[in-house]
Design a protein around this motif. Structure first.
Motif, PDB file in Angstrom:
ATOM      1  N   VAL A   1       0.052  -3.871  -2.951  1.00 21.62           N
ATOM      2  CA  VAL A   1       1.220  -3.055  -3.325  1.00 21.62           C
ATOM      3  C   VAL A   1       2.016  -3.855  -4.303  1.00 21.62           C
ATOM      4  N   ILE A   2       2.449  -5.331  -4.301  1.00 16.01           N
ATOM      5  CA  ILE A   2       2.827  -6.174  -5.087  1.00 16.01           C
ATOM      6  C   ILE A   2       2.156  -6.012  -6.817  1.00 16.01           C
ATOM      7  N   HIS A   3       0.832  -6.159  -6.437  1.00 12.66           N
ATOM      8  CA  HIS A   3      -0.082  -6.397  -7.738  1.00 12.66           C
ATOM      9  C   HIS A   3       0.157  -5.014  -8.364  1.00 12.66           C
ATOM     10  N   ALA A   4      -0.185  -4.024  -7.771  1.00 13.57           N
ATOM     11  CA  ALA A   4      -0.111  -2.608  -8.490  1.00 13.57           C
ATOM     12  C   ALA A   4       1.202  -2.290  -8.801  1.00 13.57           C
ATOM     13  N   THR A   5       2.113  -2.954  -8.291  1.00 10.49           N
ATOM     14  CA  THR A   5       3.592  -2.504  -8.812  1.00 10.49           C
ATOM     15  C   THR A   5       3.733  -3.364 -10.117  1.00 10.49           C
ATOM     16  N   TYR A   6       3.611  -4.524 -10.300  1.00 10.58           N
ATOM     17  CA  TYR A   6       4.019  -5.332 -11.298  1.00 10.58           C
ATOM     18  C   TYR A   6       2.792  -5.843 -12.331  1.00 10.58           C
ATOM     19  N   VAL A   7       1.579  -5.570 -11.818  1.00 13.65           N
ATOM     20  CA  VAL A   7       0.668  -6.236 -12.678  1.00 13.65           C
ATOM     21  C   VAL A   7      -0.431  -5.240 -13.393  1.00 13.65           C
ATOM     22  N   ALA A   8      -1.127  -4.331 -12.557  1.00 17.51           N
ATOM     23  CA  ALA A   8      -2.014  -3.612 -13.051  1.00 17.51           C
ATOM     24  C   ALA A   8      -2.262  -2.464 -11.829  1.00 17.51           C
ATOM     25  N   PRO A   9      -2.578  -1.236 -12.300  1.00 20.03           N
ATOM     26  CA  PRO A   9      -3.165  -0.287 -11.217  1.00 20.03           C
ATOM     27  C   PRO A   9      -4.252  -0.645 -10.558  1.00 20.03           C
ATOM     28  N   ARG A  10      -4.408  -0.153  -9.310  1.00 21.16           N
ATOM     29  CA  ARG A  10      -5.527  -0.238  -8.830  1.00 21.16           C
ATOM     30  C   ARG A  10      -5.986   1.038  -8.232  1.00 21.16           C
ATOM     31  N   PRO A  11      -7.516   0.953  -7.986  1.00 22.83           N
ATOM     32  CA  PRO A  11      -8.274   2.409  -7.579  1.00 22.83           C
ATOM     33  C   PRO A  11      -7.698   2.614  -6.061  1.00 22.83           C
ATOM     34  N   PRO A  12      -7.841   3.898  -5.726  1.00 20.34           N
ATOM     35  CA  PRO A  12      -7.418   4.046  -4.417  1.00 20.34           C
ATOM     36  C   PRO A  12      -8.247   3.310  -3.292  1.00 20.34           C
ATOM     37  N   LEU A  13      -7.391   3.322  -1.972  1.00 26.27           N
ATOM     38  CA  LEU A  13      -8.016   2.378  -1.181  1.00 26.27           C
ATOM     39  C   LEU A  13      -8.334   3.468   0.114  1.00 26.27           C
TER      40      LEU A  13
ATOM     41  N   PHE B   1       6.044  -1.407   8.137  1.00 23.93           N
ATOM     42  CA  PHE B   1       6.047  -2.792   7.402  1.00 23.93           C
ATOM     43  C   PHE B   1       6.854  -2.695   6.209  1.00 23.93           C
ATOM     44  N   PRO B   2       7.701  -3.620   5.669  1.00 21.85           N
ATOM     45  CA  PRO B   2       8.506  -3.636   4.639  1.00 21.85           C
ATOM     46  C   PRO B   2       7.375  -3.612   3.192  1.00 21.85           C
ATOM     47  N   THR B   3       7.702  -2.575   2.314  1.00 22.29           N
ATOM     48  CA  THR B   3       7.152  -2.593   1.101  1.00 22.29           C
ATOM     49  C   THR B   3       5.788  -1.969   1.120  1.00 22.29           C
ATOM     50  N   PHE B   4       5.229  -1.538   2.407  1.00 17.05           N
ATOM     51  CA  PHE B   4       4.167  -0.867   2.522  1.00 17.05           C
ATOM     52  C   PHE B   4       4.242   0.504   2.050  1.00 17.05           C
ATOM     53  N   SER B   5       5.089   1.282   2.059  1.00 18.72           N
ATOM     54  CA  SER B   5       5.303   2.779   1.860  1.00 18.72           C
ATOM     55  C   SER B   5       6.668   3.072   0.924  1.00 18.72           C
ATOM     56  N   PRO B   6       6.281   4.023  -0.050  1.00 19.96           N
ATOM     57  CA  PRO B   6       5.131   4.360  -0.556  1.00 19.96           C
ATOM     58  C   PRO B   6       4.440   3.271  -1.151  1.00 19.96           C
ATOM     59  N   ALA B   7       3.243   3.194  -1.241  1.00 18.07           N
ATOM     60  CA  ALA B   7       2.329   2.311  -2.060  1.00 18.07           C
ATOM     61  C   ALA B   7       1.992   2.824  -3.457  1.00 18.07           C
ATOM     62  N   PRO B   8       1.981   2.188  -4.399  1.00 20.05           N
ATOM     63  CA  PRO B   8       1.707   2.739  -5.727  1.00 20.05           C
ATOM     64  C   PRO B   8       0.433   2.977  -6.118  1.00 20.05           C
ATOM     65  N   PHE B   9      -0.437   3.357  -5.154  1.00 21.37           N
ATOM     66  CA  PHE B   9      -1.834   3.656  -5.082  1.00 21.37           C
ATOM     67  C   PHE B   9      -2.170   4.702  -4.031  1.00 21.37           C
ATOM     68  N   LYS B  10      -3.290   5.550  -4.381  1.00 22.93           N
ATOM     69  CA  LYS B  10      -3.402   6.327  -2.972  1.00 22.93           C
ATOM     70  C   LYS B  10      -4.228   5.745  -1.983  1.00 22.93           C
ATOM     71  N   THR B  11      -3.837   6.071  -0.676  1.00 23.91           N
ATOM     72  CA  THR B  11      -4.762   5.387   0.479  1.00 23.91           C
ATOM     73  C   THR B  11      -5.016   6.935   1.047  1.00 23.91           C
TER      74      THR B  11
END
Ligand SMILES: [Zn+2]
Ligand SMILES: [Zn+2]
Length: 266
Positions: free
Chosen positions: A75-87, A106-116
């Protein structure tokens, strides 16, 4: 097809990470995510941000706990560094309830910046690109739904038992596999409920007609005995003890070069 062992031990093993297996086909697949396996994944330079398909055999912590660290990082990486494919997450009955609660709490888990997506599998096959994954019920704990997995790609087959006792269902799941990665928690001298001894692993490999047996998921007591020999008493094929970060390449059927095996990453 390539198998990389991220963890060949159990929950509190002093030298081995707990359960985790990376399989490369035309997809990147991970089977279980136990404690210390994420560290091995990072040490090997495998790209966790490309991981799209994550399978769980069951939810004992020794197969699961590094998912929490992995997902927080994703979540942190997809938010600040680069998008990721769906999980895409797959597991036995109960998987949806567990992940819904976790994503909610869990804090920060939702909404994730990628599809799950979360899919429950019981005794069924899914197709991912050119890769077929079959989930099959194994016997481990009466309180838990548990699945082993059979992966087929390029004419090669690799099976992972998850945690399992000997059962006919496991033999069927392993049928004629090129490689079977089996739960060898205990030596013959110290059997434990819900797991196999080395000799049980040999029996499954023999009855299933597999080509090669990889013993894994060792409790420390297993290494005080010659578990390789114990398995070989029941199975004529090649037997190997898994090690963390071991790699086994299964060349596609028809490939002219021999399989390149056991090249451990440094
Ligand atoms: Zn278990
Ligand atoms: Zn386990």
């Amino acid at each position: 097809m390539r198998l990389i062992v991220l963890g060949s031990g159990t929950n509190m093993h002093p030298k081995r990470a707990a359960a985790g297996y990376w399989i490369e086909t035309d997809k990147h697949l991970l089977f279980d995510f136990g404690p210390r396996t994420l560290q091995n994944l990072v040490r090997l330079g495998l790209d966790r941000h490309r991981l799209e398909h994550l399978f769980f055999s069951h939810y004992h912590a020794d197969h699961f706990s590094d998912f929490i660290t992995f997902f927080f990082d994703a979540v942190i990486h997809a938010t600040y560094v680069a998008p990721r494919p769906p999980l895409h997450i797959y597991g036995p009955k109960g998987t949806k309830r567990l992940f819904e609660a976790m994503f909610h709490e869990f804090p920060t888990f939702s909404p994730a910046p990628f599809k799950t997506s979360v899919t429950e599998l019981t005794d069924q096959t899914i197709q991912l690109g050119k890769t077929r994954v079959t989930a099959g019920t194994v016997v481990h704990s009466r309180k838990l739904a548990c699945q082993g997995y059979r992966v087929e790609y390029g004419g090669r087959t690799c099976v992972y038992s998850g945690d399992a006792e000997y059962s006919r269902g496991l033999v069927t799941l392993c049928g004629h596999a090129d490689l079977a990665v089996l739960d060898c928690s205990f030596p013959l001298e110290h059997p434990g409920k819900g797991h196999m001894t080395a000799q049980d692993c040999g029996r499954v490999a023999h009855e299933a007609g597999v080509k090669r047996l990889l013993l894994s998921h060792f409790y420390p007591v297993a290494e005080q005995y010659d578990v390789k020999r114990q398995a070989a008493e029941k199975f004529d094929g090649r037997v190997t003890m898994a090690k963390d970060r071991m790699r086994i390449d299964l060349r596609s059927a028809g490939a002219t070069r021999p399989s390149q095996e056991d090249l451990r990453f440094r």
